[in-house]
Each structure stands twice: as structure tokens, then as C-alpha cells.
Scaffold this motif. Sequence first.
Motif, PDB file in Angstrom:
ATOM      1  N   THR A 160       0.863  -1.168   0.000  1.00 40.47           N
ATOM      2  CA  THR A 160       0.000   0.000   0.000  1.00 40.47           C
ATOM      3  C   THR A 160       0.903   1.222   0.000  1.00 40.47           C
ATOM      4  N   PHE A 161       0.369   2.350  -0.407  1.00 41.90           N
ATOM      5  CA  PHE A 161       1.228   3.499  -0.680  1.00 41.90           C
ATOM      6  C   PHE A 161       0.900   4.690   0.213  1.00 41.90           C
ATOM      7  N   THR A 162       1.936   5.487   0.463  1.00 43.00           N
ATOM      8  CA  THR A 162       1.754   6.713   1.227  1.00 43.00           C
ATOM      9  C   THR A 162       1.558   7.910   0.314  1.00 43.00           C
ATOM     10  N   ALA A 163       1.931   7.746  -0.961  1.00 41.76           N
ATOM     11  CA  ALA A 163       1.785   8.850  -1.915  1.00 41.76           C
ATOM     12  C   ALA A 163       1.688   8.241  -3.300  1.00 41.76           C
ATOM     13  N   ALA A 164       1.163   9.016  -4.227  1.00 43.80           N
ATOM     14  CA  ALA A 164       1.056   8.555  -5.603  1.00 43.80           C
ATOM     15  C   ALA A 164       2.367   8.803  -6.334  1.00 43.80           C
ATOM     16  N   ASN A 165       2.631   7.928  -7.312  1.00 45.78           N
ATOM     17  CA  ASN A 165       3.748   8.122  -8.233  1.00 45.78           C
ATOM     18  C   ASN A 165       5.102   8.276  -7.551  1.00 45.78           C
ATOM     19  N   THR A 166       5.269   7.613  -6.424  1.00 47.03           N
ATOM     20  CA  THR A 166       6.551   7.634  -5.694  1.00 47.03           C
ATOM     21  C   THR A 166       6.949   6.203  -5.378  1.00 47.03           C
ATOM     22  N   TYR A 167       8.139   5.812  -5.817  1.00 48.49           N
ATOM     23  CA  TYR A 167       8.574   4.439  -5.574  1.00 48.49           C
ATOM     24  C   TYR A 167       8.742   4.188  -4.080  1.00 48.49           C
ATOM     25  N   GLU A 168       8.214   3.044  -3.644  1.00 47.44           N
ATOM     26  CA  GLU A 168       8.384   2.612  -2.264  1.00 47.44           C
ATOM     27  C   GLU A 168       8.905   1.176  -2.278  1.00 47.44           C
ATOM     28  N   HIS A 169       9.693   0.839  -1.273  1.00 48.48           N
ATOM     29  CA  HIS A 169      10.319  -0.482  -1.222  1.00 48.48           C
ATOM     30  C   HIS A 169       9.276  -1.542  -0.886  1.00 48.48           C
ATOM     31  N   MET A 170       9.297  -2.641  -1.641  1.00 49.87           N
ATOM     32  CA  MET A 170       8.340  -3.725  -1.408  1.00 49.87           C
ATOM     33  C   MET A 170       9.010  -4.908  -0.724  1.00 49.87           C
TER      34      MET A 170
ATOM     35  N   ASN B 165      -6.963  -2.518  -8.583  1.00 52.49           N
ATOM     36  CA  ASN B 165      -8.009  -1.739  -9.233  1.00 52.49           C
ATOM     37  C   ASN B 165      -7.547  -1.397 -10.642  1.00 52.49           C
ATOM     38  N   ALA B 166      -8.371  -1.762 -11.636  1.00 48.98           N
ATOM     39  CA  ALA B 166      -7.980  -1.538 -13.034  1.00 48.98           C
ATOM     40  C   ALA B 166      -7.864  -0.067 -13.389  1.00 48.98           C
ATOM     41  N   ALA B 167      -8.392   0.795 -12.543  1.00 49.37           N
ATOM     42  CA  ALA B 167      -8.281   2.233 -12.809  1.00 49.37           C
ATOM     43  C   ALA B 167      -6.904   2.767 -12.438  1.00 49.37           C
TER      44      ALA B 167
ATOM     45  N   LYS C  35       5.518   1.629  -7.447  1.00 45.48           N
ATOM     46  CA  LYS C  35       4.757   2.872  -7.289  1.00 45.48           C
ATOM     47  C   LYS C  35       3.412   2.683  -7.968  1.00 45.48           C
ATOM     48  N   ALA C  36       2.495   3.564  -7.676  1.00 46.35           N
ATOM     49  CA  ALA C  36       1.160   3.481  -8.278  1.00 46.35           C
ATOM     50  C   ALA C  36       0.669   4.881  -8.603  1.00 46.35           C
ATOM     51  N   THR C  37      -0.226   4.934  -9.569  1.00 45.44           N
ATOM     52  CA  THR C  37      -0.744   6.228  -9.992  1.00 45.44           C
ATOM     53  C   THR C  37      -1.711   6.814  -8.981  1.00 45.44           C
ATOM     54  N   ASN C  38      -2.139   5.981  -8.016  1.00 48.17           N
ATOM     55  CA  ASN C  38      -3.060   6.458  -6.992  1.00 48.17           C
ATOM     56  C   ASN C  38      -2.626   5.886  -5.644  1.00 48.17           C
ATOM     57  N   ALA C  39      -2.589   6.724  -4.633  1.00 45.89           N
ATOM     58  CA  ALA C  39      -2.136   6.267  -3.314  1.00 45.89           C
ATOM     59  C   ALA C  39      -3.090   5.265  -2.689  1.00 45.89           C
ATOM     60  N   ALA C  40      -4.273   5.149  -3.228  1.00 41.34           N
ATOM     61  CA  ALA C  40      -5.232   4.188  -2.673  1.00 41.34           C
ATOM     62  C   ALA C  40      -5.009   2.778  -3.215  1.00 41.34           C
ATOM     63  N   ALA C  41      -4.100   2.627  -4.161  1.00 46.03           N
ATOM     64  CA  ALA C  41      -3.881   1.318  -4.793  1.00 46.03           C
ATOM     65  C   ALA C  41      -3.161   0.360  -3.862  1.00 46.03           C
ATOM     66  N   THR C  42      -3.318  -0.932  -4.168  1.00 42.47           N
ATOM     67  CA  THR C  42      -2.521  -1.990  -3.532  1.00 42.47           C
ATOM     68  C   THR C  42      -1.911  -2.820  -4.653  1.00 42.47           C
ATOM     69  N   ALA C  43      -0.618  -3.023  -4.595  1.00 41.32           N
ATOM     70  CA  ALA C  43       0.085  -3.817  -5.604  1.00 41.32           C
ATOM     71  C   ALA C  43       0.497  -5.156  -5.000  1.00 41.32           C
TER      72      ALA C  43
END
Lengths: 220, 361
Positions: free
Chosen positions: A72-82, A111-113, A199-207
Motif C-alpha cells: 500500500t502506498f503513502t503517496a502517488a507516483n513515488t517508488y516505495e520499497h516492497m 483496481n484496473a483504474a 509505485k502506483a498512480t493512486n495512493a489508494a492502490a494496492t500492488a
Amino acid sequence: MASSEYKGLIFDPNGGGAGTRAWNVRRDSPLAVDWVRSLANSWNHNADQVTQVAVNFTAVGVSAPGTRPSKTFTAANTYEHMISFGPFPWPIRHDLALMRPVYRLYGAVDNAAYTATFKPVFMINRDPLDPGLGLAYDELATSSTTEGPLTSGSATYLTITENNAYIRGIETVSSPESAIVDTAVAAQWLMCRLDIWVKATNAAATAYLSGCYLRAYVGT
Amino acid sequence: MSTSPVPLIPPTIPVDNIKTGVAPSASTWTKMALLANHCHGRGGTLIPAYRPGNTIASGSNGTYNYFVQGSHYAVAQYWVVRAHSVSSTVDATVTLSAPAGGGTPRTYRVGSDMKATEPMFCVDPTFLGVPADDLSLNIATADAGIIVDQIACYEIPRTVLGPTEGVDVDSLRGNSPIFEQEAVGARDSVSIHGAAEAMRFYRGVNAPLFLPNRMLWCWSVPTADALTTTSNVVQKATHQPVPFICKRTYRKERSPSADVRVYAYAKVDANMGHVSYRYGDNENVSTAPWFNMQVTGTSYAWYTDLPMTTAGAIEDLDRADGRYYDTGAAVLKWSEFEIGFRRWTSANIHVAAVCVWDEGG
């Protein structure tokens, strides 16, 4: 057979030991050059064949994917360590370059969006944990919610652009005479690591990362 | 001082210097001996890094079992483990023991931030049997529970080999006679005999072990976390196909093939169950038939059966990544396998570990 008996370039391959040695060397015959070349080529090939699988992770479970890394992300479009895999020993090629890292990742986003971008970074273990300081990396984007292979065009291997990085590792590692290498030394001895950033285009995403394969290959 | 050193960097034998009408030089033979020692002594990857992902509760421990085929020249192995605390406020105390219940335990502290958590190491002094052996690791935790993020194991490289293991480099130096010596033990290690004999042992001809055998994939969790099913239909355990590429034993081999063998640590509550496997050389593993390996014991044990014999998964040395080339579709493809399991009667099957090995052709 008599021991330490000088016979020049000829010797009996069937003397002593067990088993049959089907070599192209015979008593009273000169050592065939093509046999020597064949043996040399074979050993060069064996050395390149000392390749190995460094990472092979696949999510395992029944009915569900089982536990696998998610982010899960703290911000959009910012790489975070997985996740990081390693350190693992990495072979050197016959031309003193590092062997090529062949890889394949599997994953998805919830999420496909959204679009999640995975960044595998291959690096010498002693380097700091930073997505920009690796020996090689790639970026693989997906908007699929079905977990499957991640592709980056046709790329299946990471291109190492700094081959002299491993030399630093050799220069700083001592080679004790004892047969067992201390674990601290082994940890520095040409050890590499694979870091997965995302990273994800939306901070609400889960990868999700559901598979990761990394193999050393001699390359062409 | 030993005269069978294992060089850190493998030398390249200058094949172009070996010409008709010119005696092969001592330096060529010396490089050949050093390269043979490097191949024999550098050690291999026993367990590629994988993520078990299981949780070990605070005050508990778990034992992980593996079926490995070691180089009989390695005298010890080291484990590399990654884990993080399930608590964001309490670090966990983690103790590694290898083999499980033996060796010299090592203790570490880990926090909850995976990015900041350092890997943990543990040496296993067990000399692996030939041709194969059972390897185990125990992870115990205190203060807080942990999630195990990675387990891997490697043979510790040798710096020198013994008189019956490597090639005696001193016997191939310039201005020395080429001589033969009565074999010490089961093999010669001296002079040209030694360089050629080393190949015989490396490639497995008349030898019990094919040294370049390697683990392609494995998964192991403590038996308390074993997979189980009540279904009589094969349930896929691997949720993504597992990619694999096998080694090519001989560079110019015209029809190479490899035996990929599955070993499973499993048991049944009664009667029989199956651990199943299948593969595809063309990213078509989902349409391949399952092979079902019987599991019949009520205590955990290692099971194996017929290998998957593949020709398409052999590395193509003319390709940039070594993958299989589908001539029909004119495209490179991954070879992949899948693992599944099912119960065959009314009793459940439990699977705690699966190890898949490339055992050569």
C-alpha cells in the motif's frame, strides 16, 4: 602401475583407479591436440555453466494465492520499497563480466483504474538501499487485476552497465587459507541483491507480487 | 600448503593457443587445472531465495525441511534468512539453528520495517551426503512474532581442495615432466590425468553425482503450516506458473534434454494422496496433463517419482536470455511448471515442502 614414472607425453589411461576411461590418449601415441582443445573447451563451458537460480519465489496456497508481498502506498507516483531478496552469490563470466540477470516477475494491482509500476533493481549488496543506485533495473507497469506475468516490451534480462562494480568486492575481501570461509566474509564475497520497488498512480492502490524469478546466465 | 587452490575468479583457458604441431604449454595446463578446481570448489546454490510468508508466533519456532543435492566438495553451508516483526512497536528476537536442533545457533533482532531489516546468516557445518540429503533449518522467535520473508542456502566456497578432490596445480608447471601417479583413493588428481579425471567426476560419468545438478524452485514451511485439501481433484498449489531454464551440459549437444524431478515432503492421514506436477515448454502449462505422484505414509517423508523430461527447457546459448525458441510461432517462450496435490481417498493429504531439481539429461 609404478608411481611417479616419467613417460614423456604418453601414459596409460587405464592404469590404476576404477572404471573405464575412454580418453583419446594411448601408450606410445602423441597426445592429440584436438583432444586437448576439446578438454579445454569443455572446462570453459563448465565454468560458464556454473550458473544458478538466485531467486525463484511463487505464491503458494490452496484456493487463494496464499501469502505474497503486497504494497500500500503513502503517496502517488513515488517508488516505495516492497521486498528484497538476497544477498546471494553471483557468478563471473569467462570475460570477467558479471553474468547476465535473466528475470521474470508476476503481479497485479487491485483496481484496473490504477497503474502499478514494479522496479526490480539488481545491485551489489553493500550498496545503500536506493532505487537509483543499482547495477541494473527495469520498470514494468500493469493495470491488470489478474495476477500474471509482468512484461516490459521484450526485455527478459537486466542489462548491467557497470561491470567494474564487482571488482570493489574482490579488493576488499580477504581469502583465508582455511577451508571454511567465515560467514562475514561470505556475505561480502561477490554478493548481490534484488530489490523490488513499486509505485502506483493512486495512493489508494494496492500492488501484489505473486512471483519473482532471477537466474544468472552467461549470455551471448 | 595445498597445491589444489580454488581461484576466486575463474581463469579462461586460451583455446586458440592449442595448435597442431605445437605442444600445449604448461600455462595452458595450469589454467585448466585452476578452472577445474574453480568449478569443483566454488560451491553452488542449494536453495534459491524464496518467500515462505508464514508467521511464527512469539515464543514458538518452526522447522523447514529441504531435499538437496550438494557438491560433495562443500564442507559447510550458510543460510540467509529475512524476516520482520509483526509488531510495529516491539522488535523480535530471532534464533536460527542449522541443522534444526544442532549447529551453532545465531541470534538477531528484527523490527517491523522490511526496508531497514538486515538479512540474518547461519552456518550449517553438516557435510552433505552423496548423492542427496535432507537439509533443515529451525527459526525460533521471542518477544514478538515474525513473518518469514526469505530463506536461501548456499554452499560455502572452498579456498583449497584436498588431494583427492582437485587437480594438483604443481604437477602441471613448466619444466616439469608429465607423469602418472598411482591413484589415491578413487581418482587421480595429478598431471594431465588429473585434469581429465576432474572432468569425469564433474560430468558424472562413472561417478555417483552429477555436480552441476541444481535446485530450480522450492517451497517449504513448517509442518504446522502445511497445505492440505479435502478435494479429490488436483488443486493447484502454485498460483502462477514457475519459470525454469535447465543447463546445457555440452555446448554443441544436438538433442539435449533434462530430467526435472519433483521431491515432496508430505503425508496422508490414511491410505493415499497425490502430489501432482506438469510442465509446458511453450507457456502452455495449463493444458498439459498432470502426473500424480503417490504419497502413502502417515508420517512426513520425502517422495519422488518419474521426472519431467523436457527438451525445450534447455538453455539456448545462442539466445540473449537462453530461453526456448518456438520455431512455429517464431517467438521466444518461457518453459514453466506447476505443482498441485489432491487426496485420493477419504483421508486428507498434507504437503509441507516441494523441491524441484534439474538433474541433467
